[in-house]
Design a protein around this motif. Structure first.
Motif, PDB file in Angstrom:
ATOM      1  N   UNK A   1      -7.612  11.322  -7.435  1.00 10.85           N
ATOM      2  CA  UNK A   1      -8.384  10.316  -6.957  1.00 10.85           C
ATOM      3  C   UNK A   1      -7.543   9.081  -6.618  1.00 10.85           C
ATOM      4  N   UNK A   2      -6.755   8.634  -7.729  1.00 10.00           N
ATOM      5  CA  UNK A   2      -5.879   7.458  -7.361  1.00 10.00           C
ATOM      6  C   UNK A   2      -5.313   7.479  -6.190  1.00 10.00           C
ATOM      7  N   UNK A   3      -4.693   8.822  -5.940  1.00 15.39           N
ATOM      8  CA  UNK A   3      -3.841   8.775  -4.613  1.00 15.39           C
ATOM      9  C   UNK A   3      -4.783   8.700  -3.556  1.00 15.39           C
ATOM     10  N   UNK A   4      -6.057   9.220  -3.550  1.00 14.41           N
ATOM     11  CA  UNK A   4      -6.963   9.172  -2.362  1.00 14.41           C
ATOM     12  C   UNK A   4      -7.292   7.603  -2.024  1.00 14.41           C
TER      13      UNK A   4
ATOM     14  N   UNK B   1      -6.193   3.005   1.092  1.00  9.09           N
ATOM     15  CA  UNK B   1      -5.896   1.519   1.123  1.00  9.09           C
ATOM     16  C   UNK B   1      -4.887   1.319   2.150  1.00  9.09           C
ATOM     17  N   UNK B   2      -3.936   2.368   2.139  1.00  7.84           N
ATOM     18  CA  UNK B   2      -2.731   2.321   3.168  1.00  7.84           C
ATOM     19  C   UNK B   2      -3.518   2.372   4.760  1.00  7.84           C
TER      20      UNK B   2
ATOM     21  N   UNK C   1       0.720  -1.148   0.083  1.00  6.98           N
ATOM     22  CA  UNK C   1      -0.009   0.062   0.062  1.00  6.98           C
ATOM     23  C   UNK C   1       0.760   1.212  -0.060  1.00  6.98           C
ATOM     24  N   UNK C   2       1.899   1.317   0.646  1.00  4.34           N
ATOM     25  CA  UNK C   2       2.873   2.360   0.696  1.00  4.34           C
ATOM     26  C   UNK C   2       3.422   2.363  -0.827  1.00  4.34           C
ATOM     27  N   UNK C   3       3.756   1.469  -1.415  1.00  3.81           N
ATOM     28  CA  UNK C   3       4.328   1.582  -2.759  1.00  3.81           C
ATOM     29  C   UNK C   3       3.220   2.300  -3.745  1.00  3.81           C
ATOM     30  N   UNK C   4       2.109   1.864  -3.319  1.00  2.00           N
ATOM     31  CA  UNK C   4       1.103   2.347  -4.183  1.00  2.00           C
ATOM     32  C   UNK C   4       0.703   3.774  -3.962  1.00  2.00           C
ATOM     33  N   UNK C   5       0.920   4.408  -2.893  1.00  2.00           N
ATOM     34  CA  UNK C   5       0.796   5.703  -2.576  1.00  2.00           C
ATOM     35  C   UNK C   5       1.639   6.595  -3.157  1.00  2.00           C
ATOM     36  N   UNK C   6       3.124   5.810  -3.150  1.00  2.00           N
ATOM     37  CA  UNK C   6       4.166   6.622  -3.548  1.00  2.00           C
ATOM     38  C   UNK C   6       4.025   6.802  -5.032  1.00  2.00           C
ATOM     39  N   UNK C   7       3.669   5.789  -5.993  1.00  4.12           N
ATOM     40  CA  UNK C   7       3.338   5.822  -7.268  1.00  4.12           C
ATOM     41  C   UNK C   7       2.326   6.919  -7.592  1.00  4.12           C
ATOM     42  N   UNK C   8       1.478   6.720  -6.660  1.00  2.00           N
ATOM     43  CA  UNK C   8       0.052   7.821  -6.973  1.00  2.00           C
ATOM     44  C   UNK C   8       0.687   9.085  -6.671  1.00  2.00           C
ATOM     45  N   UNK C   9       1.353   9.370  -5.876  1.00  6.32           N
ATOM     46  CA  UNK C   9       2.034  10.588  -5.339  1.00  6.32           C
ATOM     47  C   UNK C   9       2.863  11.169  -6.427  1.00  6.32           C
TER      48      UNK C   9
ATOM     49  N   UNK D   1      -6.702  14.659 -16.000  1.00  4.87           N
ATOM     50  CA  UNK D   1      -5.603  13.556 -15.983  1.00  4.87           C
ATOM     51  C   UNK D   1      -5.210  13.885 -14.453  1.00  4.87           C
ATOM     52  N   UNK D   2      -4.905  15.289 -14.022  1.00  3.01           N
ATOM     53  CA  UNK D   2      -4.581  15.488 -12.580  1.00  3.01           C
ATOM     54  C   UNK D   2      -5.798  14.981 -11.660  1.00  3.01           C
TER      55      UNK D   2
END
Length: 491
Positions: free
Chosen positions: A276-279, A284-285, A204-212, A270-271
């Motif tokens: 939304x993906x970051x949220x 999830x995290x 979940x942390x990796x997904x947040x980092x990618x979304x950021x 796109x932003x």
């Protein structure tokens, strides 16, 4: 010379012969008188008249034994022999559960022995290297506790940790404070913790980092599109190349502005999608973190109602499979547990009835019946006196602590019924069958006796409730007793 104060004794030989002859008849008469006196005394002792003989052999005079009619509460009671025992028995049962790394579930350590008193937070056994920890609580462990779990079992765990000073206050669910308390308990005992959710949190942390990173990139694109639009709208600016460039300067400039606006809107969309993906990734995290942390496996704790507890039976050993009952604990205040009773002896005894526990020094402790259990008779006594193959055990709990050791013999009196209010009552021995076959008491007044029919009720402590033409304080006959008379003289 002889002093006049000295007594002078004349020897018999010095008495003249004529005087001695005169003394002989006197001595003879004295002997005869003494002999007759002795014969008379003996005759008076052994020779009695028929009247005297009858008086000596007659039965002693009879005097009535009486009691009075009382006005008091009468309670039916059942006396029982009992012994003091701890109030609650808990079997520690193993079901084969063990640590994740164990290939086989076996008893790898036994930390207690029979007769040992064990406090809360102590390790009883080890199963494949994992502890079985004793905690205070009335509810058995029925599930593994994971971070975020809520329920009465979590509250019980928190209360146990608070009683052992690992936790200061309750929190909602199996949260960070409770997990920290469990961590400190395990560290003190020297065992590693079981945790969960570390991999999920990492993902979940990796997904947040990618979304950021995506949000950052999309933000840059929006900023670039804004700059492009601003340039297109600036007077005298060169229009961007487009399919309508041949239509003229004004048309080309308008088309350039429109293209810049479309590019900005696309970048903004796109932003928004990136935000939304970051949220979602952040949620999830958060969920992964809430589910990650310390886990308390069900197999690693066992609860007893109170601590310390005593190990009364140990039926496992190192190397045995971790299944079945491993040991038995008793805990709680001392209660009186009856001997195995014939079912007929326990008739009328029910849970909730008042009772008394009487110790050797005569102290009577108010108590109540808490358990009446019927089981199969032991193999040593397959049938009791009534021919039944069942036996009954009664447990009586005192209202206040009873001084004594486990196994101390006591007497228990269970009050199976009570008049609750004062009623007229007499000793059981005062009730008899009258001339007409009815139930009567004999009232004694001014030396006369009369039968009074009565109806009997509750019986307890040697007295029986009665109703009839009697009043409190009346004297009733309970029997006749012989007065003590002198023992007849030997013949």
């Amino acid at each position: 010379m002889v002093d006049s104060d000295d007594e002078v004794t004349t020897p018999l030989e010095a008495v003249p012969e004529d005087r001695r002859r005169r003394l002989r008849p006197v001595a003879l008469m004295t002997v005869i008188a003494v002999a007759f006196l002795a014969v008379g005394l003996l005759a008076g002792h052994f020779l009695r008249s028929p009247a005297q003989r009858q008086a000596d052999t007659a039965p002693p005079p009879v005097t009535p034994l009486t009691d009075t009619v009382a006005n008091s509460v009468v309670a039916e009671s059942v006396p029982l022999g009992a012994s003091l025992e701890r109030g609650t028995r808990t079997d520690v049962t193993l079901d084969g559960a063990s640590g994740e790394d164990a290939e086989r579930s076996v008893v790898s350590g036994v930390r207690v022995k029979e007769g040992q008193r064990v406090s809360g937070g102590a390790v009883l056994l080890e199963i494949s290297g994992r502890p079985v920890i004793l905690l205070p609580g009335a509810m058995p462990a029925y599930r593994t506790l994971n971070p975020g779990d809520t329920g009465p079992d979590v509250t019980q765990l928190q209360d146990a940790l608070r009683s052992m000073k690992y936790l200061s206050d309750r929190e909602t669910g199996f949260g960070p404070d409770t997990q920290d308390a469990v961590s400190r308990l395990y560290r003190r005992l020297g065992y590693t913790l079981t945790t969960v959710g570390a991999d999920e949190v990492k993902e979940a942390r990796a997904a947040v980092s990618s979304a950021q990173q995506d949000v950052t990139s999309r933000t840059d694109e929006v900023e670039t599109a804004r700059i492009a639009l601003a340039r297109a709208q600036r007077p005298g600016s060169e229009p961007a190349a487009s399919s309508s460039a041949s239509a003229g300067p004004d048309t080309s400039r308008a088309d350039g502005i429109a293209d810049a606006r479309r590019a900005l809107r696309s970048a903004q969309r796109s932003l928004a999608q990136a935000d939304q993906a970051l949220t979602q990734a952040s949620s999830t995290l958060a969920a992964a973190r809430s589910k990650a942390g310390v886990v308390l496996p069900r197999s690693e704790v066992t609860y007893v109602p109170s601590v310390p507890a005593t190990v009364t039976a140990l039926s496992t050993a190192i190397g045995k499979d971790a299944t079945g009952t491993a040991l038995t604990l008793v805990s709680g205040a001392l209660v009186a547990t009856s001997e195995a009773l014939d079912p007929t002896s326990a008739t009328g005894i029910r849970v909730g009835q008042t009772a008394e526990i009487v110790t050797d020094d005569g102290t009577r402790h108010p108590a109540a019946v808490t358990s009446v259990t019927t089981t199969a008779a032991s193999s040593d006594d397959q049938q009791n006196q009534s021919g039944s193959d069942k036996q009954v055990t009664v447990v009586v709990a005192p209202g206040s602590p009873v001084s004594g050791d486990e196994g101390t013999q006591v007497r228990v009196v269970v009050h199976t019924a009570s008049s609750r209010t004062p009623v007229l009552n007499v000793p059981v021995s005062a009730v008899a069958t009258g001339p007409q076959g009815d139930t009567v008491v004999t009232v004694v007044k001014n030396g006369t006796r009369r039968f009074v029919p009565v109806v009997t009720g509750l019986t307890g402590d040697g007295r029986v409730q009665i109703t009839g033409d009697v009043a409190e304080g009346d004297t009733v006959l309970i029997g006749d007793a012989a007065q003590t008379s002198p023992t007849p003289s030997p013949r």
